[in-house]
Enzyme design. Structure first.
Site, PDB file in Angstrom:
ATOM      1  N   GLU A 182      16.772 -17.327  -9.606  1.00  0.00           N
ATOM      2  CA  GLU A 182      16.352 -15.941  -9.812  1.00  0.00           C
ATOM      3  C   GLU A 182      15.752 -15.757 -11.215  1.00  0.00           C
ATOM      4  O   GLU A 182      14.705 -15.123 -11.379  1.00  0.00           O
ATOM      5  CB  GLU A 182      17.546 -15.004  -9.582  1.00  0.00           C
ATOM      6  CG  GLU A 182      17.319 -13.546  -9.917  1.00  0.00           C
ATOM      7  CD  GLU A 182      16.112 -12.926  -9.227  1.00  0.00           C
ATOM      8  OE1 GLU A 182      15.582 -13.498  -8.276  1.00  0.00           O
ATOM      9  OE2 GLU A 182      15.682 -11.846  -9.673  1.00  0.00           O
ATOM     10  N   LYS A 195      11.921 -14.545 -12.040  1.00  0.00           N
ATOM     11  CA  LYS A 195      11.654 -13.383 -12.905  1.00  0.00           C
ATOM     12  C   LYS A 195      10.660 -13.748 -13.991  1.00  0.00           C
ATOM     13  O   LYS A 195       9.696 -13.039 -14.236  1.00  0.00           O
ATOM     14  CB  LYS A 195      12.981 -12.937 -13.518  1.00  0.00           C
ATOM     15  CG  LYS A 195      13.222 -11.497 -13.647  1.00  0.00           C
ATOM     16  CD  LYS A 195      13.682 -10.760 -12.424  1.00  0.00           C
ATOM     17  CE  LYS A 195      12.891 -10.967 -11.187  1.00  0.00           C
ATOM     18  NZ  LYS A 195      13.439 -10.413 -10.003  1.00  0.00           N
ATOM     19  N   CYS A 203       0.845  -1.189   0.000  1.00  0.00           N
ATOM     20  CA  CYS A 203       0.000   0.000   0.000  1.00  0.00           C
ATOM     21  C   CYS A 203       0.884   1.243   0.000  1.00  0.00           C
ATOM     22  O   CYS A 203       1.820   1.352   0.787  1.00  0.00           O
ATOM     23  CB  CYS A 203      -0.954   0.087   1.181  1.00  0.00           C
ATOM     24  SG  CYS A 203      -2.051  -1.312   1.305  1.00  0.00           S
ATOM     25  N   LYS A 258       5.395  -4.201  -4.634  1.00  0.00           N
ATOM     26  CA  LYS A 258       6.854  -4.084  -4.562  1.00  0.00           C
ATOM     27  C   LYS A 258       7.377  -4.223  -3.132  1.00  0.00           C
ATOM     28  O   LYS A 258       8.427  -4.798  -2.911  1.00  0.00           O
ATOM     29  CB  LYS A 258       7.241  -2.723  -5.139  1.00  0.00           C
ATOM     30  CG  LYS A 258       8.716  -2.436  -5.149  1.00  0.00           C
ATOM     31  CD  LYS A 258       9.355  -2.984  -6.384  1.00  0.00           C
ATOM     32  CE  LYS A 258      10.839  -2.760  -6.422  1.00  0.00           C
ATOM     33  NZ  LYS A 258      11.482  -3.769  -7.264  1.00  0.00           N
ATOM     34  N   HIS A 276      15.780 -37.542 -10.549  1.00  0.00           N
ATOM     35  CA  HIS A 276      15.170 -38.138  -9.355  1.00  0.00           C
ATOM     36  C   HIS A 276      13.660 -37.900  -9.320  1.00  0.00           C
ATOM     37  O   HIS A 276      13.051 -37.948  -8.270  1.00  0.00           O
ATOM     38  CB  HIS A 276      15.854 -37.601  -8.094  1.00  0.00           C
ATOM     39  CG  HIS A 276      17.311 -37.964  -8.043  1.00  0.00           C
ATOM     40  ND1 HIS A 276      17.744 -39.252  -7.829  1.00  0.00           N
ATOM     41  CD2 HIS A 276      18.432 -37.233  -8.253  1.00  0.00           C
ATOM     42  CE1 HIS A 276      19.063 -39.296  -7.874  1.00  0.00           C
ATOM     43  NE2 HIS A 276      19.513 -38.067  -8.135  1.00  0.00           N
ATOM     44  N   TRP A 290      -3.021  -2.658  -1.794  1.00  0.00           N
ATOM     45  CA  TRP A 290      -2.785  -4.083  -2.050  1.00  0.00           C
ATOM     46  C   TRP A 290      -3.614  -4.796  -0.987  1.00  0.00           C
ATOM     47  O   TRP A 290      -3.303  -4.728   0.208  1.00  0.00           O
ATOM     48  CB  TRP A 290      -1.309  -4.411  -1.893  1.00  0.00           C
ATOM     49  CG  TRP A 290      -0.958  -5.809  -2.298  1.00  0.00           C
ATOM     50  CD1 TRP A 290      -0.669  -6.243  -3.568  1.00  0.00           C
ATOM     51  CD2 TRP A 290      -0.851  -6.963  -1.449  1.00  0.00           C
ATOM     52  NE1 TRP A 290      -0.395  -7.587  -3.548  1.00  0.00           N
ATOM     53  CE2 TRP A 290      -0.499  -8.057  -2.273  1.00  0.00           C
ATOM     54  CE3 TRP A 290      -1.030  -7.186  -0.085  1.00  0.00           C
ATOM     55  CZ2 TRP A 290      -0.314  -9.340  -1.771  1.00  0.00           C
ATOM     56  CZ3 TRP A 290      -0.847  -8.466   0.413  1.00  0.00           C
ATOM     57  CH2 TRP A 290      -0.488  -9.526  -0.426  1.00  0.00           C
ATOM     58  N   ASN A 321      -1.670   1.523   5.932  1.00  0.00           N
ATOM     59  CA  ASN A 321      -0.835   0.454   5.373  1.00  0.00           C
ATOM     60  C   ASN A 321      -0.474  -0.459   6.538  1.00  0.00           C
ATOM     61  O   ASN A 321      -0.026   0.021   7.580  1.00  0.00           O
ATOM     62  CB  ASN A 321       0.428   1.078   4.754  1.00  0.00           C
ATOM     63  CG  ASN A 321       1.454   0.033   4.357  1.00  0.00           C
ATOM     64  OD1 ASN A 321       1.121  -1.120   4.144  1.00  0.00           O
ATOM     65  ND2 ASN A 321       2.710   0.453   4.256  1.00  0.00           N
ATOM     66  N   GLY A 322      -0.688  -1.760   6.381  1.00  0.00           N
ATOM     67  CA  GLY A 322      -0.364  -2.692   7.467  1.00  0.00           C
ATOM     68  C   GLY A 322      -1.549  -3.593   7.747  1.00  0.00           C
ATOM     69  O   GLY A 322      -2.477  -3.702   6.947  1.00  0.00           O
ATOM     70  N   ARG A 334       3.594  -0.298  -5.036  1.00  0.00           N
ATOM     71  CA  ARG A 334       3.358  -0.877  -3.708  1.00  0.00           C
ATOM     72  C   ARG A 334       2.048  -1.638  -3.625  1.00  0.00           C
ATOM     73  O   ARG A 334       1.770  -2.307  -2.624  1.00  0.00           O
ATOM     74  CB  ARG A 334       3.353   0.228  -2.653  1.00  0.00           C
ATOM     75  CG  ARG A 334       4.702   0.841  -2.428  1.00  0.00           C
ATOM     76  CD  ARG A 334       4.653   1.787  -1.270  1.00  0.00           C
ATOM     77  NE  ARG A 334       4.574   1.099  -0.004  1.00  0.00           N
ATOM     78  CZ  ARG A 334       5.558   1.002   0.864  1.00  0.00           C
ATOM     79  NH1 ARG A 334       6.704   1.558   0.597  1.00  0.00           N
ATOM     80  NH2 ARG A 334       5.405   0.367   2.006  1.00  0.00           N
ATOM     81  N   GLU A 382       7.087 -14.291 -12.543  1.00  0.00           N
ATOM     82  CA  GLU A 382       6.332 -13.144 -12.042  1.00  0.00           C
ATOM     83  C   GLU A 382       5.920 -12.176 -13.139  1.00  0.00           C
ATOM     84  O   GLU A 382       4.868 -11.560 -13.021  1.00  0.00           O
ATOM     85  CB  GLU A 382       7.048 -12.436 -10.886  1.00  0.00           C
ATOM     86  CG  GLU A 382       8.304 -11.688 -11.234  1.00  0.00           C
ATOM     87  CD  GLU A 382       8.891 -10.957 -10.022  1.00  0.00           C
ATOM     88  OE1 GLU A 382      10.122 -10.863  -9.966  1.00  0.00           O
ATOM     89  OE2 GLU A 382       8.146 -10.473  -9.154  1.00  0.00           O
TER      90      GLU A 382
HETATM   91  C1  F6R Z   1      10.995 -10.285  -7.186  1.00  0.00           C
HETATM   92  C2  F6R Z   1      11.104  -9.395  -6.048  1.00  0.00           C
HETATM   93  C3  F6R Z   1      10.819  -9.944  -4.714  1.00  0.00           C
HETATM   94  C4  F6R Z   1      11.654  -9.214  -3.641  1.00  0.00           C
HETATM   95  C5  F6R Z   1      11.215  -9.669  -2.240  1.00  0.00           C
HETATM   96  C6  F6R Z   1      12.060  -9.005  -1.175  1.00  0.00           C
HETATM   97  O1  F6R Z   1      11.326  -9.642  -8.373  1.00  0.00           O
HETATM   98  O2  F6R Z   1      11.379  -8.236  -6.195  1.00  0.00           O
HETATM   99  O3  F6R Z   1      11.008 -11.313  -4.649  1.00  0.00           O
HETATM  100  O4  F6R Z   1      12.991  -9.496  -3.855  1.00  0.00           O
HETATM  101  O5  F6R Z   1       9.876  -9.337  -2.042  1.00  0.00           O
HETATM  102  O6  F6R Z   1      11.968  -7.623  -1.251  1.00  0.00           O
HETATM  103  P1  F6R Z   1      13.064  -6.687  -0.612  1.00  0.00           P
HETATM  104  O7  F6R Z   1      14.308  -6.878  -1.386  1.00  0.00           O
HETATM  105  O8  F6R Z   1      12.512  -5.312  -0.742  1.00  0.00           O
HETATM  106  O9  F6R Z   1      13.218  -7.137   0.811  1.00  0.00           O
END
Ligand code: F6R
Length: 607
Positions: A479, A483, A2, A602, A502, A76, A100-101, A27, A486
């Site tokens: 990773e 990517k 949020c 984010k 396996h 969110w 937010n929270g 966010r 998502e």
């Molecule tokens: C994926 C992504 C997330 C963040 C995770 C941790 O692209 O960005 O997996 O890496 O939510 O976020 P931070 O780094 O802000 O603690």
């Protein structure tokens, strides 16, 4: 999660807030809303709706949203579905609140204050607004103090009282709020990114302090009512770095920025040809005295930690655990005074990482955090902080934050090796030269963007994609796979290639593209055998391989990308860029909203 914005000053608040909400949309982006104090007629005007900020913007053209003092929110969803009534702000009596929270005891509060049937939404946030309204009898500070003491959970609230013109009040517990003075008033936000267009001076509102913004400035009080001093900080983000810079999406812009931000992260920390963390206050004692290391992080940041683990174990010979922060506390973690805890986080606000870090500190562990956002909660909760200089990362999918985290881990590993007397001058020189070469190598890969685009085309219609590799190659594929998932919504799995047989190899068919990464000399022959295994099951293999060598085996790939050559331990950097671009182009060509994938946000400030 949020996004929060508040502005009071001489200008029209709605325009400022809508622009800021667009910046904060990463966010959370399922609903948005603003509220403005009506200074002429009294009362508060609210415009809110399910949907994106652009939907709110068009709603605002049909409503009276004039006013110079207001609060805004992009949501969110946690409690209550995505609908207009659950969008923030929530008005109850004389108070209007954005939040937010998560308020954990909202059910008890509904019962205690007999709110059943009186609420218009299913949100925990409106319950808090109702409690605040109950306590408000003309003294905003007293009402906020009383309310806060009744709440369990995490919160950042911004509040308007309809009989207090021109003022915004805010309070927080865990969830972040930053505030700043502007030339004509004041502004607050959940993120520094929204403040940057106005000023470079800001402060983080301390937990459980009530802050009041007006045209005349900012005042802050602690919960006992004593005035509190403000600790100003300077943000060094350039405002032009918050726009798309001519790219269609932030993700592409942020991928392209990597050579520069790696340089900005590394160069200030190299003195006399060696890594140097004296500016961060990190002495060699800390790096030599620990017997083991525990990295705590989530998602992409955790994947950076896995690369760090390989580096540190290989070069220093001490044991490194990488623990998902969200699981840390539920697995009876064994950390102590001899365990150096490294918390990695782009936002510095991920609550799982924050709570895990606090726990580890209680166990006596020394701690360093690697954080991108200055003054963020994780930075403040750890003993030492190393900032990545990635600048604002707006795309939800993390790219440049990841590689700058890796850059810091490369530096930290080298400092640790030197401090422990493990490297001679020659080894140090070779390693540092390679580290400083990363930006140029990245540029080489970025210049071949269209070649990568063609590779991505082969995955457009795939339902599942597998990614296979061993050791460091496996870590980066975790990773790369995250990517792709998502941003493209294609199911993708990174698999340690030796583990495939396996069980999982049962899923490989001629319809399954398999990305194989081969960059580690010591693992190459085994990796190539594993590639043959999937190829024999019909899989189309996209091979990312170090350098231009001719492979002895018959052609085992349908597409190949030859990565520029670096020492094996640095191959992560060029390979990561290719994987980021594959995910990006698949998403772009599927016509998806690359920067705002569905269901995500984010900054993850709920557990
Ligand atoms: C994926 C992504 C997330 C963040 C995770 C941790 O692209 O960005 O997996 O890496 O939510 O976020 P931070 O780094 O802000 O603690």
């Amino acid at each position: 999660m949020c996004g929060i914005i508040g502005y009071t000053g001489k200008k029209q608040a709605s325009e400022i807030m809508l622009d800021a909400l667009e910046l904060l949309e990463y966010r959370g982006y399922d609903s948005a809303g603003i509220a403005l104090l009506d200074e002429k007629e009294g009362g508060t005007k609210v415009a809110k709706c399910a949907g994106r900020v652009k939907d709110l913007r068009s709603l605002c053209t049909q409503k009276d949203v004039s006013g110079t003092c207001g609060i805004g929110h992009t949501r969110w969803a946690t409690h209550g579905g995505v609908c207009d009534s659950n969008a923030h702000p929530h008005r109850f009596g004389k108070v209007t609140v954005i939040h937010n929270g998560i308020i954990e005891n909202y059910r008890q509060l509904i019962e205690k204050y007999e709110l059943d049937g009186k609420l218009r939404s299913q949100t925990d946030s409106e319950v808090a607004a109702a409690v605040l309204s109950r306590f408000y009898q003309g003294d905003p500070y007293a009402a906020i103090r009383k309310t806060v003491l009744k709440l369990k959970g995490t919160f950042a609230f911004a509040v308007l009282f309809e009989d207090i013109p021109g003022k915004i009040f805010a309070v927080r517990n865990v969830s972040p709020i930053v505030a700043a003075s502007t030339e004509d008033g004041a502004i607050l936000s959940s993120d520094v990114a929204a403040i940057v267009p106005f000023t470079t001076q800001y402060f983080v509102v301390p937990e459980l302090h009530v802050v009041c913004l007006s045209r005349d400035g900012i005042e802050m009080y602690d919960l006992s009512g004593d005035r509190a001093g403000i600790e100003w900080m300077t943000v060094d983000w350039d405002i032009s770095r918050s726009d798309k810079g001519g790219y269609p999406f932030y993700m592409e812009k942020e991928i392209m920025e990597q050579p520069r931000v790696i340089e900005e992260t590394v160069l200030p920390r190299v003195k006399d040809g060696k890594p140097d963390f004296s500016a961060e206050g990190i002495g060699d004692d800390m790096l030599t005295q620990c017997r083991r290391i525990c990295v705590i992080a989530c998602g992409t940041a955790m994947h950076a930690g896995l690369v760090g683990k390989s580096l540190i174990q290989a070069m220093i010979g001490i044991h490194v655990d990488v623990v998902m922060a969200s699981e840390f506390m539920y697995n009876d973690p064994v950390v102590d005074g001899e365990t150096l805890v490294i918390a990695i986080s782009q936002s510095g606000e991920t609550i799982d990482t924050l709570e895990a870090l606090k726990f580890a500190r209680k166990c006596g562990s020394p701690s360093i955090s690697i954080v991108n956002v200055k003054g963020a909660s994780i930075a403040r909760a750890s003993e030492y902080v190393i900032y990545t200089h990635a600048g604002p990362e707006i795309a939800v999918a993390s790219t440049k934050a990841y590689t700058t985290q890796l850059a810091v881990l490369y530096l930290l590993t080298a400092r640790m090796a030197i401090a422990r007397g493990l490297w001679d001058e020659d080894k140090t020189k070779r390693y540092m030269a390679e580290l400083l070469r990363i930006p140029r190598v990245m540029e080489e890969v970025l210049a071949r963007k269209e070649e990568i685009h063609h590779i991505a085309d082969t995955m457009l219609n795939a339902r599942d994609v597998f990614m296979i590799g061993r050791g460091l190659d496996y870590s980066i594929l975790l990773e790369g796979s995250l990517k792709l998932k998502e941003v493209s919504y294609i199911h993708s799995e990174a698999y340690a290639s030796g583990e495939l047989k396996h069980g999982t190899i049962a899923l490989i068919t001629s319809e399954t593209p398999v990305i194989a990464v081969v960059t580690q000399e010591k693992l190459k022959s085994k990796e190539l055998s594993n590639i043959k295994e999937v190829q024999s099951r019909g899989a189309k293999v996209i091979l990312l391989i170090k350098g231009g060598e001719v492979l002895e085996q018959e052609k085992i790939w349908s597409r190949i990308f030859r990565l520029p050559v670096m020492e094996d331990e640095f191959m992560v950097m060029p390979a990561s860029i290719v994987l980021q671009l594959i995910a990006y182009f698949v998403s772009l060509d599927k016509g998806l909203d690359v920067d705002k994938p569905r269901n995500l946000a984010k900054v993850v400030t709920v557990e």
